[in-house]
Design a protein around this motif. Structure first.
Motif, short mmCIF file in Angstrom:
data_model
loop_
_atom_site.label_atom_id
_atom_site.label_comp_id
_atom_site.label_asym_id
_atom_site.label_seq_id
_atom_site.Cartn_x
_atom_site.Cartn_y
_atom_site.Cartn_z
N MET A 1 0.84 -1.19 0.00
CA MET A 1 0.00 0.00 0.00
C MET A 1 0.87 1.24 0.00
N SER A 2 0.42 2.25 -0.69
CA SER A 2 1.17 3.51 -0.73
C SER A 2 1.20 4.14 0.64
N ALA A 3 2.34 4.75 0.96
CA ALA A 3 2.47 5.39 2.26
C ALA A 3 1.54 6.58 2.40
N THR A 4 1.09 7.15 1.25
CA THR A 4 0.22 8.32 1.30
C THR A 4 -1.26 7.96 1.27
N THR A 5 -1.59 6.71 1.12
CA THR A 5 -2.99 6.30 1.06
C THR A 5 -3.44 5.80 2.43
N PRO A 6 -4.38 6.48 3.07
CA PRO A 6 -4.84 6.01 4.38
C PRO A 6 -5.62 4.71 4.25
N VAL A 7 -5.51 3.87 5.25
CA VAL A 7 -6.20 2.58 5.24
C VAL A 7 -7.70 2.78 5.38
N SER A 8 -8.10 3.76 6.16
CA SER A 8 -9.52 4.02 6.40
C SER A 8 -9.80 5.51 6.23
N MET A 9 -10.93 5.82 5.60
CA MET A 9 -11.31 7.21 5.38
C MET A 9 -12.79 7.37 5.75
N ASP A 10 -13.11 8.47 6.44
CA ASP A 10 -14.52 8.71 6.74
C ASP A 10 -15.19 9.38 5.54
N THR A 11 -16.50 9.58 5.62
CA THR A 11 -17.25 10.12 4.49
C THR A 11 -16.74 11.48 4.02
N GLY A 87 -1.51 -7.87 -4.52
CA GLY A 87 -0.53 -6.89 -4.97
C GLY A 87 -1.10 -5.54 -5.35
N LEU A 88 -2.39 -5.31 -5.17
CA LEU A 88 -2.96 -4.01 -5.47
C LEU A 88 -2.65 -3.05 -4.33
N ASP A 89 -2.50 -1.77 -4.67
CA ASP A 89 -2.25 -0.79 -3.63
C ASP A 89 -3.13 0.43 -3.84
N HIS A 90 -2.84 1.50 -3.14
CA HIS A 90 -3.67 2.72 -3.14
C HIS A 90 -5.09 2.40 -2.67
N LEU A 91 -5.20 1.53 -1.68
CA LEU A 91 -6.50 1.05 -1.21
C LEU A 91 -6.89 1.71 0.11
N SER A 92 -8.14 2.14 0.18
CA SER A 92 -8.71 2.64 1.43
C SER A 92 -10.09 2.02 1.61
N VAL A 93 -10.57 2.03 2.84
CA VAL A 93 -11.91 1.54 3.16
C VAL A 93 -12.74 2.73 3.65
N LEU A 94 -13.97 2.84 3.15
CA LEU A 94 -14.89 3.86 3.64
C LEU A 94 -15.32 3.47 5.04
N ASP A 95 -14.86 4.21 6.03
CA ASP A 95 -15.18 3.93 7.43
C ASP A 95 -16.69 4.09 7.65
N GLY A 96 -17.33 3.05 8.16
CA GLY A 96 -18.77 3.10 8.39
C GLY A 96 -19.59 2.70 7.19
N GLY A 97 -18.95 2.51 6.04
CA GLY A 97 -19.62 2.04 4.84
C GLY A 97 -20.79 2.91 4.42
N MET A 98 -21.77 2.27 3.77
CA MET A 98 -22.96 2.99 3.30
C MET A 98 -23.74 3.59 4.47
#
Length: 198
Positions: A1-11, A87-98
């Motif tokens: 994962m890229s160092a600049t891509t947060p693992v989790s992001m809020d809305t 092997g994919l990177d630049h990945l984040s998860v939408l915290d709290g989802g839909m």
């Protein structure tokens, strides 16, 4: 994962990312029926079961940021793990989802689809417990059905997995149509998705 891509992001963070980087890909990993019922405008449906099934084939032809979305964040986290191992990177998860997205009054496209997987699980678990308790008045050993379901739900909460949702995911209305699998995966891995989902 890229160092600049947060693992989790809020809305608000995801909305800001979309505004500042229109190449951001929103990948909704819920089932097709859930996606049809309600989804974020411009998102693509690539169900978690499809990612698991094709994990050995996944490679990205782009460096666009990818934000993974599900109902509350659990399946998106599982998808992130699958994709990182591929092997994919630049990945984040939408915290709290839909759920979190809608709590922020962010835009949602609504259609006709089935209940969300969490609601299906609650209905199934509730019916099993109710059936076990009521039926145990006639045949006492059936009380253990309720205990078994309770134990399963406890295990699901502790491990952040859900065997019942995986079983329910096998039902025809929750399955990804085989004909759409290639198109769905292309939205995640291809250079340019053909068109945003409406």
């Amino acid at each position: 994962m890229s160092a600049t891509t947060p693992v989790s992001m809020d809305t608000p963070q995801v909305r800001n990312l979309l505004e500042n980087n229109p190449r951001t890909r929103l990948i909704d990993v819920r089932g097709p029926g859930e996606f049809a019922a309600a989804h974020i405008p411009g998102s693509y449906n690539v169900p978690l079961d499809l990612l698991r099934e094709h994990r050995s084939e996944l490679t990205a032809d782009h460096e666009d940021p990818i934000v993974l979305v599900c109902a509350s964040g659990g399946r998106a986290e599982q998808a992130r793990t699958v994709l990182e191992r591929s092997g994919l990177d630049h990945l984040s998860v939408l915290d709290g989802g839909m759920t979190g997205w809608q709590q922020h009054d962010a835009p949602v496209n609504r259609g006709s689809g089935i209940w969300g997987m969490e609601r299906q699980v609650r209905l199934t678990a509730g019916l099993l417990v109710l059936t076990g308790v009521v039926a145990s008045t006639a045949y006492e050993p059936l009380k253990w059905l309720a205990g078994f379901v309770g134990g399963g739900l406890t295990f699901a909460a502790i491990t952040n997995t859900c065997a019942m949702s995986r079983v329910l995911g096998l039902l025809p209305h929750n399955r990804t149509p085989k004909a759409d699998a290639g198109t769905m995966l292309e939205a995640l891995t291809g250079r340019r998705p053909e068109a945003a989902a409406s």
